[in-house]
Write a protein that holds these residues in place. Structure first.
Motif, PDB file in Angstrom:
ATOM      1  N   GLU A   1       0.834  -1.210   0.000  1.00 52.76           N
ATOM      2  CA  GLU A   1       0.000   0.000   0.000  1.00 52.76           C
ATOM      3  C   GLU A   1       0.867   1.258   0.000  1.00 52.76           C
ATOM      4  OE1 GLU A   1      -3.332   0.405   2.504  1.00 52.76           O
ATOM      5  OE2 GLU A   1      -4.174  -1.559   2.013  1.00 52.76           O
ATOM      6  N   GLN A   2       1.979   1.215   0.727  1.00 50.84           N
ATOM      7  CA  GLN A   2       2.901   2.349   0.689  1.00 50.84           C
ATOM      8  C   GLN A   2       3.468   2.527  -0.722  1.00 50.84           C
ATOM      9  OE1 GLN A   2       5.756   1.345   3.731  1.00 50.84           O
ATOM     10  NE2 GLN A   2       4.472   2.098   5.410  1.00 50.84           N
ATOM     11  N   PHE A   3       3.804   1.419  -1.359  1.00 50.82           N
ATOM     12  CA  PHE A   3       4.395   1.458  -2.699  1.00 50.82           C
ATOM     13  C   PHE A   3       3.407   2.040  -3.716  1.00 50.82           C
ATOM     14  CE2 PHE A   3       5.011  -0.556  -6.848  1.00 50.82           C
ATOM     15  CZ  PHE A   3       6.335  -0.270  -7.106  1.00 50.82           C
ATOM     16  N   TYR A   4       2.176   1.533  -3.712  1.00 49.02           N
ATOM     17  CA  TYR A   4       1.204   1.975  -4.717  1.00 49.02           C
ATOM     18  C   TYR A   4       0.761   3.425  -4.497  1.00 49.02           C
ATOM     19  CZ  TYR A   4       0.932  -2.969  -5.947  1.00 49.02           C
ATOM     20  OH  TYR A   4       1.246  -4.245  -6.336  1.00 49.02           O
ATOM     21  N   SER A   5       0.829   3.909  -3.263  1.00 44.38           N
ATOM     22  CA  SER A   5       0.403   5.283  -2.988  1.00 44.38           C
ATOM     23  C   SER A   5       1.574   6.266  -3.006  1.00 44.38           C
ATOM     24  CB  SER A   5      -0.311   5.355  -1.627  1.00 44.38           C
ATOM     25  OG  SER A   5       0.587   5.031  -0.572  1.00 44.38           O
ATOM     26  N   GLY A   6       2.789   5.776  -3.335  1.00 42.47           N
ATOM     27  CA  GLY A   6       3.958   6.652  -3.374  1.00 42.47           C
ATOM     28  C   GLY A   6       4.395   7.132  -2.002  1.00 42.47           C
ATOM     29  N   ASP A   7       4.031   6.370  -0.964  1.00 42.17           N
ATOM     30  CA  ASP A   7       4.359   6.755   0.413  1.00 42.17           C
ATOM     31  C   ASP A   7       5.740   6.203   0.765  1.00 42.17           C
ATOM     32  OD1 ASP A   7       4.253   7.561   3.036  1.00 42.17           O
ATOM     33  OD2 ASP A   7       2.857   5.998   3.680  1.00 42.17           O
ATOM     34  N   THR A   8       6.775   6.884   0.299  1.00 40.04           N
ATOM     35  CA  THR A   8       8.134   6.344   0.431  1.00 40.04           C
ATOM     36  C   THR A   8       8.686   6.425   1.846  1.00 40.04           C
ATOM     37  OG1 THR A   8       9.016   8.502  -0.204  1.00 40.04           O
ATOM     38  CG2 THR A   8       8.727   6.871  -1.966  1.00 40.04           C
ATOM     39  N   GLU A   9       8.041   7.185   2.728  1.00 41.02           N
ATOM     40  CA  GLU A   9       8.537   7.314   4.102  1.00 41.02           C
ATOM     41  C   GLU A   9       7.575   6.730   5.133  1.00 41.02           C
ATOM     42  OE1 GLU A   9       9.357  11.430   4.662  1.00 41.02           O
ATOM     43  OE2 GLU A   9      11.039  11.441   3.262  1.00 41.02           O
ATOM     44  N   GLY A  10       6.505   6.114   4.689  1.00 42.27           N
ATOM     45  CA  GLY A  10       5.565   5.504   5.621  1.00 42.27           C
ATOM     46  C   GLY A  10       4.779   6.506   6.436  1.00 42.27           C
ATOM     47  N   LYS A  11       4.511   7.686   5.863  1.00 43.20           N
ATOM     48  CA  LYS A  11       3.794   8.713   6.614  1.00 43.20           C
ATOM     49  C   LYS A  11       2.273   8.581   6.493  1.00 43.20           C
ATOM     50  CE  LYS A  11       7.439  12.208   6.567  1.00 43.20           C
ATOM     51  NZ  LYS A  11       7.848  13.558   6.125  1.00 43.20           N
ATOM     52  N   ARG A  12       1.808   7.837   5.489  1.00 44.86           N
ATOM     53  CA  ARG A  12       0.354   7.723   5.288  1.00 44.86           C
ATOM     54  C   ARG A  12      -0.184   6.320   5.560  1.00 44.86           C
ATOM     55  NH1 ARG A  12       1.897  10.479   0.677  1.00 44.86           N
ATOM     56  NH2 ARG A  12       1.238   8.796  -0.725  1.00 44.86           N
ATOM     57  N   VAL A  13       0.675   5.312   5.456  1.00 38.02           N
ATOM     58  CA  VAL A  13       0.242   3.923   5.682  1.00 38.02           C
ATOM     59  C   VAL A  13       1.140   3.314   6.748  1.00 38.02           C
ATOM     60  CG1 VAL A  13      -0.184   1.677   4.625  1.00 38.02           C
ATOM     61  CG2 VAL A  13      -0.454   3.755   3.257  1.00 38.02           C
ATOM     62  N   MET A  14       0.551   2.656   7.728  1.00 39.70           N
ATOM     63  CA  MET A  14       1.339   2.040   8.800  1.00 39.70           C
ATOM     64  C   MET A  14       0.707   0.727   9.241  1.00 39.70           C
ATOM     65  SD  MET A  14       0.299   4.155  12.249  1.00 39.70           S
ATOM     66  CE  MET A  14       0.969   2.899  13.342  1.00 39.70           C
ATOM     67  N   SER A  15       1.469  -0.049   9.992  1.00 37.43           N
ATOM     68  CA  SER A  15       0.957  -1.337  10.489  1.00 37.43           C
ATOM     69  C   SER A  15       1.009  -1.374  12.012  1.00 37.43           C
ATOM     70  CB  SER A  15       1.781  -2.500   9.914  1.00 37.43           C
ATOM     71  OG  SER A  15       3.147  -2.338  10.206  1.00 37.43           O
ATOM     72  N   ILE A  16       0.044  -2.087  12.574  1.00 35.49           N
ATOM     73  CA  ILE A  16       0.020  -2.376  14.016  1.00 35.49           C
ATOM     74  C   ILE A  16      -0.076  -3.884  14.153  1.00 35.49           C
ATOM     75  CG2 ILE A  16      -1.211  -2.090  16.196  1.00 35.49           C
ATOM     76  CD1 ILE A  16      -2.410   0.498  15.104  1.00 35.49           C
ATOM     77  N   LEU A  17       0.823  -4.473  14.920  1.00 34.73           N
ATOM     78  CA  LEU A  17       0.787  -5.912  15.158  1.00 34.73           C
ATOM     79  C   LEU A  17       0.527  -6.183  16.630  1.00 34.73           C
ATOM     80  CD1 LEU A  17       3.733  -7.261  12.968  1.00 34.73           C
ATOM     81  CD2 LEU A  17       1.290  -7.618  12.613  1.00 34.73           C
TER      82      LEU A  17
END
Length: 1054
Positions: free
Chosen positions: A422-438
């Motif tokens: 999702e980061q790749f397809y949205s151009g989020d190269t720094e992880g500012k818009r998509v994140m994960s919680i485990l």
């Protein structure tokens, strides 16, 4: 000497007077989430006003004198020398000052002054004491978490070490030898919160004693406990350190080797008054605790005998997750992908993802009809995808909870892969818009190796998700296993230390502490984009599930749990006592949520069918029809134009970057490719290049990963070129095919199969418009990723209505390389195929192949030509649905002179051949054929060589089955009907109990209505996949070739 002077200069006595003034004011400090006022703990013997030389007008003069004295004590009058020496030794200004000796008088006065100096400790002692205090501060920062009050039950320390229950600090764990006496008449929690009790510091490791408690010490720059004050008495230093590190929060961070990060954490936990919440925040927290607690109580009332793996004992998990999401949303995060085990899953779905309650409640209805499609899964394994407005930030946020099996932690890399995609397809190269919680359980987090594998992907360029927030629901038990039997490390979270992730332990019965820690964790991730762990130390009120009896194995723990007041009740009473809410407001909040649950329960009775698609965690909008069906049941030709083949071939055989020096051996390889292109043929590597390059040109992202995938295990691929003169300068020709092409990602993975295959599966889940491939270094290495194959890839669509087009490339072939580098275990994949061996599919001829593909759970192929490999890769994207593809790839065929394909087999109108029929002399006169040998893969070339040497090309036909599953019943029937006079033999190079025989034989028998036997030619049954002896290998090969071409071998047999 310079360091000594600098140290002394920072301890100038003037600050002691200023500090005394500051300390004389009462201060408000947060203790355990509540505001408390502390009275001053120290007074100097003489007020500052009584010292005429220390008033505001002369302080500059005094400071100048002080610095002159530091340079050389003879620079100042003897009286100033005595004053500064006394003050630096710890004497208050009143005692430090001595009248100067009279002019012309006796030396009696001077002798008295010098006697006072002699009676004071020297400067070296002062420096030693300051260093001791700095060591003490550091001890709290390093080991304070060991004595924090983390266990809500008060039974054991969270780090499995026994700790005194009536003190906060000052015992052996912090390096002080003698613990103080307990607080008289106080329990542990009262003692912790009290302000007047400071443990007695006895002479020990630090060389400090009781008399030092009221001495003022300058604070080092590595602590923030002073707030705006630069010096504090030792008593206050200890009290503030206790407040920061020894209450309900334990912070592990001093192993981090980045000073900025350490300072950031110190500031978040040490600065006085950091844990203060507004009335609105407290009310929101209470409302979330009500929802979390009452949801579980509602399920318990309605379905008391159902397994649901409730959250009782860790209800603060819900506000914890919501705090993380709120804080992340404020920082600009738009999408959160979550993975978690079964405990508390329904509560998270209801109160975090906000799944409709009636959809959850109807899952408990035993009369609910079977799923609309697929076989389904239990309710506490299902996932969810939901886009909504975050009420706190008023911003859109997408929440996705991944479906997962009972195999704890297996979902970790899958979540990371989907997050990366999702980061790749949205151009989020720094992880500012998509994140994960485990989310994790304590026993699994410590015990499952996949946790370690996943952590090691966290900072790799092609795998990083720029920081994951890990939340451990630390029940302090694993099913029935005590933590002391479940791990060797002090904490279950110690695995996170390998990647320098800070670990925040928190008592889950203190919701405000939980909320604060989660807020800091979210800020950490947003600031540094690195992993962070929140360890919620809690308990499990019921057994492993609601039907389990925990008293069999943990009697002491569960006796304590039965006495334990619920966290909601405790927190509500606290807020009522503080006047934040009234009892009536609290009860109204409870009844309001109970009413919501009851109304949803009533609506749930209207549900008649279980719709698994309502629980889909990765929807692909626009790919299917609105009903979730493929938009067509046909696949266009997978061939390419001559021009495209030539263009891609030219890129594959060139270096599209100027002044780039490649290895001499690689120059020969590229020259060989250019020759093949000019001759209109391709080998295996070039066929793969054609497939990848054409898809990239069509806008399809291609991602290939695996151990040594860039070069290829067998040095055949070379998709990444390395400049021989400039270190780390690389060129990827595949990214130079077309100006508007999709990007190509090829990456060598870490030496992990389980973690990396799970990651690639998650990546493939995010979008249908990408070809995602994972290549094993050798095919048999896939078995360390067996959990991903068995629990996700094979049954994923049936359980969760979730399609996935991942491709597994598994090098396979018996070539005398020993038992470990020969077999990709095809029998295992074929055993898991869902087609019926005893039923010939009743499908129309025009869409037989496509309908078979749609109905299967995965596709298994063993291609014998580069053209067929090219076509099957392109078909993977061009077909109107997605299925996993298992490819048994060759090793010796990579350079076999006969294993080449003409461009003619790859032009428009051509497609993947499910079988390759006999095309030689035997096909011209089928009635004269005595034997038909069915085979797959590399053994075909050994069979044709043997047939030619025996001169049996007219009497023996060889048919290659390229697509093993779904089985090509229709095409096999055509071949068996052509050669009616021939006996049928299945030939394989694998051992009889392995390979394809047990899968193929019943299906061929079904195809021919069991009118003829299907004989076997191959190696005998064996325990190991292959022999380790080269001579034995060749002997076995010749033996089964003899059987295959001996037309009398099966005569007289039944």
């Amino acid at each position: 000497m310079h360091r000594l002077r600098t140290t002394v200069a920072r301890l100038r006595p003037i600050t002691a007077a200023q500090t005394a003034k500051n300390l004389s004011q009462p201060r408000t400090v947060v203790v355990g989430g509540a505001l408390r006022t502390f009275q001053p703990t120290r007074r100097l013997s003489a007020p500052v006003a009584a010292e005429p030389f220390l008033n505001g007008t002369s302080s500059n003069y005094v400071e100048e004198m002080y610095y002159a004295w530091l340079e050389n004590p003879r620079n100042v009058h003897k009286s100033w020398d005595i004053f500064f020496r006394n003050a630096n030794a710890g004497a208050p200004p009143g005692a430090a000052y001595q009248s100067p000796p009279p002019l012309g008088g006796t030396a009696h006065g001077l002798a008295n002054a010098q006697a006072l100096v002699g009676a004071q400790p020297n400067v070296e002692k002062l420096v030693e004491d300051h260093l001791a205090v700095q060591s003490l501060i550091r001890a709290y920062q390093i080991r304070g978490h060991h004595v924090a009050q983390l266990d809500p039950l008060g039974i054991m320390a969270a780090d499995l070490e026994p700790a005194p229950s009536d003190i906060i600090t000052s015992h052996d764990k912090l390096g002080l030898h003698h613990p103080p006496p307990p607080c008289p008449g106080l329990n542990a929690s009262t003692c912790m919160a009290g302000s007047s009790h400071v443990p007695m510091v006895t002479t020990g490791f630090y060389g400090l004693d009781e008399s030092d408690l009221d001495k003022v010490f300058r604070l080092p720059t590595t602590t923030f406990i002073g707030g705006n004050e630069s010096a504090l008495p030792l008593r206050e230093i200890i009290r503030r350190l206790e407040m920061a590190y020894c209450q309900h929060i334990g912070v592990e961070f001093m192993f981090i080797n980045d000073l900025e990060q350490c300072q950031w954490i110190r500031q978040k936990f040490e600065r006085p008054g950091v844990m203060q919440f507004s009335l609105e925040e407290k009310r929101t927290l209470l409302a979330r605790m009500v929802r979390s607690t009452r949801f579980e109580e509602f399920l318990q009332r309605k379905w008391s005998s159902e397994k649901r793996f409730g959250l009782e004992g860790c209800e603060s998990l819900i506000p914890a997750l919501k705090t993380i999401i709120d804080k992340s949303s404020m920082s600009g995060v738009e999408s959160v992908i979550m993975g978690m085990p079964h405990r508390g899953r329904l509560n998270v779905l209801a109160n975090v993802i906000r799944k409709e309650l009636e959809q959850i409640f109807c899952q408990f209805d035993s009369k609910l009809e079977a799923a609309d499609e697929g076989s389904g899964d239990v309710k506490y394994h299902l996932g969810m995808y939901h886009r909504r407005i975050n009420r706190v930030t008023d911003r859109n946020i997408t929440l996705s909870l991944m479906a997962n099996p009972s195999h704890l932690e297996a979902v970790d890399p899958v979540v990371q892969g989907k997050t990366k995609a999702e980061q790749f397809y949205s151009g989020d190269t720094e992880g500012k818009r998509v994140m994960s919680i485990l989310l994790h359980g304590d026993a699994a987090f410590a015990g499952q190796g996949i946790v370690y594998e996943t952590f090691h992907l966290s900072d790799l360029p092609s795998y990083t998700t720029h920081g994951t927030i890990h939340v451990v629901v630390n029940n302090q038990i694993g099913f029935t296993t005590d933590p002391r039997m479940a791990r060797s490390s002090p904490y279950p979270t110690d695995v996170a230390r390998v990647v320098n992730a800070p670990i925040f332990h928190v008592n889950a019965d203190d919701p405000e502490a939980v909320m604060y820690v989660c807020s800091v964790a979210a800020e950490w991730r947003n600031t540094f984009h690195k992993d962070v762990v929140v360890d919620l130390v809690c308990y499990r009120r019921n057994g492993h599930n609601e039907m389990d009896e925990p008293m069999f194995t943990q009697p002491l723990m569960y006796k304590q749990i039965k006495k334990q007041k619920g966290v909601l009740q405790k927190y509500a009473e606290k807020l009522i006592a503080e006047g934040v809410v009234t009892r009536q407001e609290y009860e109204e909040e409870v009844s309001r949520y109970d009413k919501v649950c009851e109304e949803a329960y009533t609506r749930s009775k209207d549900e008649k069918i279980l719709h698994i698609k309502h629980w889909l965690d990765s929807p692909w909008p626009g790919f299917f029809t609105l009903e979730g069906q493929p938009k067509s049941m046909s696949c266009p030709s997978t061939g390419l134009s001559e021009e495209d083949l030539s263009n891609i071939g030219n890129i594959a055989s060139s270096v599209p970057v100027e002044d780039f020096t490649i290895h001499g051996g690689l120059s020969r390889i590229l020259k060989g490719r250019a020759n093949m292109v000019s001759q209109r043929v391709c080998d295996w590597a070039l066929g793969e290049y054609m497939a990848f390059g054409s898809l990239l040109k069509e806008g399809i992202h291609v991602r290939l990963s695996g151990q040594d995938a860039e070069r290829g295990t067998f040095s055949h691929r070379h998709h990444v070129l390395h400049d021989q003169n400039v270190d780390k300068r690389i060129c990827i020709p595949m990214n130079h095919i077309s100006p508007d092409q999709a990007p190509y990602t090829v990456c060598n993975s870490s030496l992990s199969e389980y973690g990396v295959l799970g990651f690639e599966l998650g990546f493939a889940m995010a979008s249908p418009d990408a070809l995602v491939l994972w290549e094993a270094q050798f095919g048999d290495f896939h078995n360390t990723a067996q959990c991903i194959i068995d629990q996700f890839i094979s049954p994923g669509q049936a359980k969760w209505v979730r399609q996935n087009g991942i491709v597994l490339l598994l090098p396979h072939g018996m070539e005398g390389m020993g038992p470990e580098h020969s077999s990709a275990r095809p029998e295992r994949f074929l055993q898991m195929c869902n087609d019926d061996p005893d039923v010939f599919p009743k499908l129309s001829a025009e869409d037989f192949a496509m309908r078979q593909l749609y109905d299967c759970n995965w596709i298994v192929v063993n291609c014998s030509t580069p053209a067929n490999y090219f076509h099957v890769l392109r078909r993977q994207i061009l077909q109107p649905f997605r299925k996993p593809l298992i490819v048994f790839t060759p090793k010796s065929l990579l350079r076999h002179p006969e294993a080449k394909s003409s461009f003619d087999d790859m032009l428009p109108g051509t497609q993947f051949k499910r079988i390759i029929p006999e095309c030689g002399p035997a096909s011209a006169s089928p009635e004269g054929v005595k034997r038909v040998i069915f085979c797959t893969g590399k053994v075909y070339y050994e069979l044709t060589r043997e047939r030619k040497s025996r001169g049996m090309e007219d009497t023996v036909a060889i048919v290659r089955i390229e697509q093993l599953s779904p089985f090509p019943f229709d095409l096999v029937k055509i071949e068996t009907d052509r050669f009616l006079n021939a006996d049928l033999v299945w030939c394989q190079e694998e051992h009889k109990n392995q390979g394809y025989y047990d899968y193929i034989k019943p299906r061929i028998r079904t195809t021919i209505d069991r009118t003829r036997p299907v004989w076997y030619a191959g190696r005998e049954p064996a325990a190991a996949p292959a022999t380790g002896n080269k001579q034995t290998h060749l002997l076995e090969l010749q033996r089964f070739l003899d059987t295959a071409f001996n037309l009398e071998a099966f005569s007289g047999k039944q």
